[in-house]
Design an enzyme around this catalytic site. Structure first.
Site, PDB file in Angstrom:
ATOM      1  N   HIS A 179       0.850  -1.205   0.000  1.00  0.00           N
ATOM      2  CA  HIS A 179       0.000   0.000   0.000  1.00  0.00           C
ATOM      3  C   HIS A 179       0.883   1.252   0.000  1.00  0.00           C
ATOM      4  CE1 HIS A 179      -3.257   2.691   0.971  1.00  0.00           C
ATOM      5  NE2 HIS A 179      -4.106   1.711   1.191  1.00  0.00           N
ATOM      6  N   GLU A 282      -0.599   1.177  -5.607  1.00  0.00           N
ATOM      7  CA  GLU A 282      -0.457  -0.014  -4.773  1.00  0.00           C
ATOM      8  C   GLU A 282      -0.435  -1.262  -5.634  1.00  0.00           C
ATOM      9  OE1 GLU A 282      -3.915   0.284  -2.198  1.00  0.00           O
ATOM     10  OE2 GLU A 282      -3.764   2.462  -2.247  1.00  0.00           O
TER      11      GLU A 282
HETATM   12  C1  BG6 Z   1      -7.007   1.642  -0.380  1.00  0.00           C
HETATM   13  C2  BG6 Z   1      -8.434   1.262  -0.613  1.00  0.00           C
HETATM   14  O1  BG6 Z   1      -6.160   0.629  -0.794  1.00  0.00           O
HETATM   15  O2  BG6 Z   1      -6.819   1.869   1.014  1.00  0.00           O
HETATM   16  C3  BG6 Z   1      -9.341   2.360  -0.100  1.00  0.00           C
HETATM   17  O3  BG6 Z   1      -8.656   1.039  -2.005  1.00  0.00           O
HETATM   18  C4  BG6 Z   1      -9.042   2.638   1.366  1.00  0.00           C
HETATM   19  O4  BG6 Z   1     -10.694   1.978  -0.267  1.00  0.00           O
HETATM   20  C5  BG6 Z   1      -7.575   2.946   1.503  1.00  0.00           C
HETATM   21  O5  BG6 Z   1      -9.825   3.730   1.786  1.00  0.00           O
HETATM   22  C6  BG6 Z   1      -7.119   3.259   2.923  1.00  0.00           C
HETATM   23  O6  BG6 Z   1      -7.505   2.253   3.790  1.00  0.00           O
HETATM   24  P1  BG6 Z   1      -7.251   2.388   5.336  1.00  0.00           P
HETATM   25  O7  BG6 Z   1      -7.818   1.164   5.969  1.00  0.00           O
HETATM   26  O8  BG6 Z   1      -5.749   2.473   5.509  1.00  0.00           O
HETATM   27  O9  BG6 Z   1      -7.914   3.663   5.792  1.00  0.00           O
END
Ligand code: BG6
Length: 306
Positions: A179, A282
């Site tokens: 991510h 990502e």
């Molecule tokens: C992304 C998703 O990978 O991560 C989104 O596609 C999400 O939908 C984002 O909002 C952040 O997620 P989190 O759990 O770290 O707030």
């Protein structure tokens, strides 16, 4: 148990602290720092094995929220959180009890050691297995698995690799995703190439499927798209230059995410207009489950070049 047969290296690593003069790995109680003699560096928290900094060319290349919790109480908002064994949140099936994006980003990983080092590259490995999980996470996903996560700092690249091993007596399904919060000078002036013709799920439009028509995807509002089976490298460009080139191995999908003004609804996101300085690109295997049969191993990786 997650081992690579050279665990004593972790001890050798502890003495390699010559940052600024030779490639090195230095260890603190909650993090590991990598550096090259030419000045590049990376910093990885044991919590989530989250890369929270990557510096190259004299600049920080990753976005880290200035309100990110770095004390192990919440997934890190920024850097490179690791998503495993589920992307997003499921309401049924074997991952239904897990929190959004699974447990890898909220578990404390073991440092396995340094596996290679030269003047131009340094690598460290981290491990996660059932023995590292909280009692809750273990109950939520009771499979026997081993993860080995490697971070390789190069002069103009950062490579992250994951090995997933099924150590149990039954197969399991998983997603995996890196991510990565890329730091950009101004998200409204960047474009993302390499996605034209690719089908994506648009989470902003409640999961509607669409096909990317643009050679250069620009960001002018909230974007949350999971592009499926992306054929080649994806680049992030600005002012006619490539800021980042993202190359994947065995990872078919690419998620592009920017929360835009929705960032103000996240308690751990700062500064308020910080969304202008980030773009998540990502690399992952998320559109479909991957099934890992008992005693099998699956490997993947992503290299971000500047
Ligand atoms: C992304 C998703 O990978 O991560 C989104 O596609 C999400 O939908 C984002 O909002 C952040 O997620 P989190 O759990 O770290 O707030």
């Amino acid at each position: 148990m997650v081992e690579r047969g050279h665990k004593p290296d972790a001890l050798a690593v502890a003495h390699t602290t010559d940052i600024g003069h030779a490639s090195g790995v230095s260890i603190e109680s909650d993090r590991v720092k990598l550096s090259l003699p030419s000045g590049e560096s990376a910093e990885i928290l044991l919590y989530g094995a989250t890369v929270i900094s990557w510096k190259a060319g004299g600049e920080e290349k990753l976005f880290l929220s200035d309100k990110a919790k770095l004390d192990g109480t919440k997934a890190i908002r920024g850097g490179i959180p690791l998503v495993f064994p589920v992307f997003g949140k499921t309401t049924e099936g074997p991952t239904a009890a897990l929190p959004q994006h699974g447990f890898a980003r909220i578990s404390k990983w073991e440092l396995l050691g340094k596996t290679s080092e030269s003047n131009t590259s340094v690598q460290v490995d981290f491990g996660l297995g059932p023995e590292n999980l909280t009692v809750d996470a273990r109950k939520q996903w009771p499979y026997d698995f081993g993860l080995i996560y490697s971070v390789v700092l190069g002069k103009t690249s950062l490579e992250t690799k994951m090995l997933v091993r099924n150590e149990g007596g039954e197969s399991f399904d998983f997603n995996v995703l890196f991510h990565t919060y890329l730091r950009v000078p101004d998200v409204t002036t960047v474009s993302v190439s390499g996605l034209k013709g690719v089908t994506y799920k648009d989470k902003v439009l409640k999961g509607a499927m669409a096909t990317e028509e643009s050679e250069s995807v620009t960001i002018a509002a909230e974007v949350d798209r999971a592009y499926e089976n992306v054929p080649g490298a994806v680049t992030v460009n600005a002012d006619g230059k490539t800021l980042f080139k993202v190359e994947r191995t065995n990872l078919e999908d690419v998620v592009v995410w920017n929360p835009w003004e929705g960032a103000s609804g996240m308690a751990d996101f700062g500064p308020a207009d910080g969304y202008k300085n980030m773009l998540c690109v990502e690399a992952g295997a998320v559109a479909n489950w991957h099934t890992l049969e008992t005693q099998n191993v699956w490997e993947c990786g992503v290299t971000v070049h500047i």
